[in-house]
Design an enzyme around this catalytic site. Structure first.
Site, PDB file in Angstrom:
ATOM      1  N   ARG A  11      38.691  50.979  40.285  1.00 26.95           N
ATOM      2  CA  ARG A  11      39.446  49.711  40.277  1.00 26.95           C
ATOM      3  C   ARG A  11      39.263  48.937  38.975  1.00 26.95           C
ATOM      4  NH1 ARG A  11      41.584  47.522  45.030  1.00 26.95           N
ATOM      5  NH2 ARG A  11      41.756  49.154  46.577  1.00 26.95           N
ATOM      6  N   ARG A  15      41.970  42.729  39.184  1.00 29.30           N
ATOM      7  CA  ARG A  15      41.970  41.263  39.205  1.00 29.30           C
ATOM      8  C   ARG A  15      40.851  40.577  38.445  1.00 29.30           C
ATOM      9  NH1 ARG A  15      42.368  41.270  45.470  1.00 29.30           N
ATOM     10  NH2 ARG A  15      41.191  43.132  44.945  1.00 29.30           N
ATOM     11  N   ARG A  24      50.156  39.509  36.972  1.00 30.53           N
ATOM     12  CA  ARG A  24      50.222  39.345  38.415  1.00 30.53           C
ATOM     13  C   ARG A  24      51.017  38.092  38.810  1.00 30.53           C
ATOM     14  NH1 ARG A  24      46.598  37.413  42.388  1.00 30.53           N
ATOM     15  NH2 ARG A  24      46.263  38.856  44.127  1.00 30.53           N
ATOM     16  N   ASP A  60      48.770  52.791  43.524  1.00 28.75           N
ATOM     17  CA  ASP A  60      48.013  52.558  44.754  1.00 28.75           C
ATOM     18  C   ASP A  60      48.126  53.784  45.639  1.00 28.75           C
ATOM     19  OD1 ASP A  60      46.563  50.101  46.048  1.00 28.75           O
ATOM     20  OD2 ASP A  60      47.536  51.199  47.657  1.00 28.75           O
ATOM     21  N   TYR A 137      45.550  53.770  57.413  1.00 27.54           N
ATOM     22  CA  TYR A 137      46.502  52.676  57.175  1.00 27.54           C
ATOM     23  C   TYR A 137      47.820  52.906  57.917  1.00 27.54           C
ATOM     24  CZ  TYR A 137      43.325  50.819  53.698  1.00 27.54           C
ATOM     25  OH  TYR A 137      42.224  50.273  53.085  1.00 27.54           O
TER      26      TYR A 137
HETATM   27  O1  CP3 Z   1      41.208  52.067  40.001  1.00 25.58           O
HETATM   28  C1  CP3 Z   1      42.149  51.518  39.396  1.00 25.58           C
HETATM   29  O2  CP3 Z   1      42.010  50.573  38.618  1.00 25.58           O
HETATM   30  C2  CP3 Z   1      43.542  52.090  39.585  1.00 25.58           C
HETATM   31  C3  CP3 Z   1      44.376  51.401  40.506  1.00 25.58           C
HETATM   32  C4  CP3 Z   1      44.088  51.453  42.001  1.00 25.58           C
HETATM   33  C5  CP3 Z   1      44.520  50.412  42.873  1.00 25.58           C
HETATM   34  N1  CP3 Z   1      44.270  50.809  44.148  1.00 25.58           N
HETATM   35  C6  CP3 Z   1      45.162  49.166  42.445  1.00 25.58           C
HETATM   36  C7  CP3 Z   1      45.136  48.014  43.361  1.00 25.58           C
HETATM   37  C8  CP3 Z   1      43.497  52.440  42.792  1.00 25.58           C
HETATM   38  C9  CP3 Z   1      42.836  53.746  42.387  1.00 25.58           C
HETATM   39  C10 CP3 Z   1      43.639  52.022  44.150  1.00 25.58           C
HETATM   40  C11 CP3 Z   1      43.172  52.842  45.285  1.00 25.58           C
HETATM   41  C12 CP3 Z   1      43.187  52.263  46.625  1.00 25.58           C
HETATM   42  N2  CP3 Z   1      44.097  51.418  47.184  1.00 25.58           N
HETATM   43  C13 CP3 Z   1      42.241  52.587  47.627  1.00 25.58           C
HETATM   44  C14 CP3 Z   1      41.107  53.574  47.456  1.00 25.58           C
HETATM   45  C15 CP3 Z   1      39.976  53.028  46.690  1.00 25.58           C
HETATM   46  C16 CP3 Z   1      39.155  51.998  47.419  1.00 25.58           C
HETATM   47  O3  CP3 Z   1      39.042  50.898  46.844  1.00 25.58           O
HETATM   48  O4  CP3 Z   1      38.634  52.271  48.480  1.00 25.58           O
HETATM   49  C17 CP3 Z   1      42.573  51.874  48.780  1.00 25.58           C
HETATM   50  C18 CP3 Z   1      41.826  51.895  50.094  1.00 25.58           C
HETATM   51  C19 CP3 Z   1      43.766  51.144  48.489  1.00 25.58           C
HETATM   52  C20 CP3 Z   1      44.562  50.280  49.408  1.00 25.58           C
HETATM   53  C21 CP3 Z   1      44.592  48.898  48.931  1.00 25.58           C
HETATM   54  N3  CP3 Z   1      45.309  48.459  47.838  1.00 25.58           N
HETATM   55  C22 CP3 Z   1      43.944  47.792  49.499  1.00 25.58           C
HETATM   56  C23 CP3 Z   1      43.043  47.848  50.717  1.00 25.58           C
HETATM   57  C24 CP3 Z   1      44.284  46.680  48.737  1.00 25.58           C
HETATM   58  C25 CP3 Z   1      43.932  45.242  49.024  1.00 25.58           C
HETATM   59  C26 CP3 Z   1      42.526  44.973  48.808  1.00 25.58           C
HETATM   60  C27 CP3 Z   1      42.279  44.656  47.371  1.00 25.58           C
HETATM   61  O5  CP3 Z   1      41.418  45.263  46.753  1.00 25.58           O
HETATM   62  O6  CP3 Z   1      42.990  43.764  46.917  1.00 25.58           O
HETATM   63  C28 CP3 Z   1      45.096  47.118  47.659  1.00 25.58           C
HETATM   64  C29 CP3 Z   1      45.662  46.294  46.577  1.00 25.58           C
HETATM   65  C30 CP3 Z   1      45.361  46.728  45.178  1.00 25.58           C
HETATM   66  N4  CP3 Z   1      45.428  48.005  44.702  1.00 25.58           N
HETATM   67  C31 CP3 Z   1      45.036  45.859  44.101  1.00 25.58           C
HETATM   68  C32 CP3 Z   1      44.907  46.664  42.951  1.00 25.58           C
HETATM   69  C33 CP3 Z   1      44.620  46.213  41.549  1.00 25.58           C
HETATM   70  C34 CP3 Z   1      44.939  44.351  44.171  1.00 25.58           C
HETATM   71  C35 CP3 Z   1      46.307  43.858  44.143  1.00 25.58           C
HETATM   72  C36 CP3 Z   1      46.376  42.478  43.618  1.00 25.58           C
HETATM   73  O7  CP3 Z   1      46.264  41.554  44.434  1.00 25.58           O
HETATM   74  O8  CP3 Z   1      46.576  42.328  42.408  1.00 25.58           O
END
Ligand code: CP3
Length: 336
Positions: A11, A15, A24, A60, A137
């Site tokens: 990640r 943010r 964003r 994502d 999910y």
């Molecule tokens: O790693 C990276 O920087 C690459 C981008 C990436 C995102 N999501 C961007 C994202 C990756 C590899 C993911 C994977 C992902 N997404 C997973 C597996 C990894 C983990 O953390 O367990 C999962 C379970 C998700 C599903 C997901 N996407 C959730 C549960 C959420 C909300 C929770 C959170 O962290 O905000 C997201 C949103 C998300 N995906 C954001 C980002 C940068 C935040 C979005 C925002 O509000 O800007």
């Protein structure tokens, strides 16, 4: 030869970076994922700002359920919402194994653009969710600490669950193959919820599908498998032939080495919450982590995604400490 482990952070594009927060404000989450220029800019931000050794594609795991036909929303400060989740066998009629080129071409376009912009500076990591984590999910419909509805679905309707898992697996294999063809150097499979299953259930509902993915891709590119909390199955994960295994901070590197055997490369495992400690603590504990992994067959990373409230200079302190490990090591060699 690199005398230190390479370092990146799960990640890392997100943010905690003010530059990400600016984009964003202007674009919705899926707009950011679906616009190659935005995905490219966000992917490269941590390379420029933090100095990580690899970029990970900004996207994502939930773009796959979307491509399969399920609606996925990203709700501000709440996370993902799937308003019509899969509840029974009839719901499988609403989804399909899509043509990756038709539904996910924006990802492949982003990869081509990122590779061009990176111009060989660092490798690019592609990724997908593991079938079990995506099922969580797709059935639960939203985030959960326990994913009890998803587990109950698997235990009460195993045949339907296996049909769904196979559909996700087939979609994921085609998707990751196209990511590799488009230019990613490595792929990571995220099984964020693998740790919710006991060993036998992990094999039945998760690992047998991850294994199919590893087998299908391993001749094309290295495959990293990260199943958070599923350390009880590290030996079985190593036996899939995966190139590297991600571990979280709850397992000691030495114990993980014993379990994984087969000279597996391990990735991890700094507790992301520790990045909110004072910088000297981060430096000290990062060095302890590096020493515990033994300096070899290790990709330095966090044990899960970086937290949004992490100060940028703390993230940089983690990465710099890994990078300076090399300098220290060669300094010792010179002094010998
Ligand atoms: O790693 C990276 O920087 C690459 C981008 C990436 C995102 N999501 C961007 C994202 C990756 C590899 C993911 C994977 C992902 N997404 C997973 C597996 C990894 C983990 O953390 O367990 C999962 C379970 C998700 C599903 C997901 N996407 C959730 C549960 C959420 C909300 C929770 C959170 O962290 O905000 C997201 C949103 C998300 N995906 C954001 C980002 C940068 C935040 C979005 C925002 O509000 O800007």
């Amino acid at each position: 030869m690199v005398e230190r482990p390479p370092v990146w952070m799960m990640r890392q594009a997100g943010r905690y970076l003010p530059q990400y927060m600016m984009l964003r404000e202007k674009y919705s989450f899926f707009e950011r994922c679906q616009t190659p220029e935005l995905a490219c800019e966000i992917t490269i931000q941590p390379v420029d700002i933090i100095g990580v050794d690899a970029a990970i594609l900004f996207s994502d795991i939930l773009v796959v359920p979307q491509a399969m036909g399920l609606e996925v929303q990203m709700i501000e400060s709440k996370g993902p919402l799937l308003p019509d989740p899969i509840k029974n066998i009839n719901d499988l009629l609403r989804i399909r194994v899509p043509d990756a080129d038709e539904t996910l071409s924006y990802v492949f376009d982003a990869i081509k653009l990122i590779k061009k912009e990176l111009n060989g500076r660092v490798p690019l990591i592609g990724f997908a969710g593991a079938p079990w984590t995506l099922l969580c999910y797709m059935v639960q419909g939203k985030g959960s600490k326990t994913f009890d509805e998803a587990k109950i679905f698997c235990y009460t309707e195993p045949e339907t669950a296996h049909k769904l898992l196979q559909m996700i697996t087939d979609t994921t294999i085609a998707y990751l193959q196209k990511q590799i063809e488009s230019g990613v150097d490595t792929v990571q499979v995220f099984d964020s919820w693998g740790g919710l299953l006991g060993r036998a259930d992990f094999e039945e509902f998760s690992l047998q599908y991850i294994r199919q993915i590893v087998v299908a891709l391993i001749d094309m590119a290295p495959v990293i498998v990260f199943a958070k909390g599923a350390w009880q199955s590290l030996d079985a994960m190593a036996a899939t032939g995966a190139s590297a295994l991600g571990i979280d901070w709850c397992i000691m590197p030495k114990m993980a080495r014993q379990l994984a055997r087969q000279n597996a490369v391990l990735q991890g495992n700094f507790d992301p919450a520790k990045l909110l400690s004072p910088i000297p603590v981060i430096q000290k504990e990062t060095k302890q982590m590096l020493a515990a992994f033994g300096g070899q067959k290790h990709i330095a990373n966090l044990g899960h995604g970086i937290l949004p409230n992490t100060p940028v200079d703390h993230a940089r302190a983690f990465v710099d400490t890994v990078k300076e490990y090399q300098i220290l090591k060669s300094a010792i060699e010179i002094s010998l």
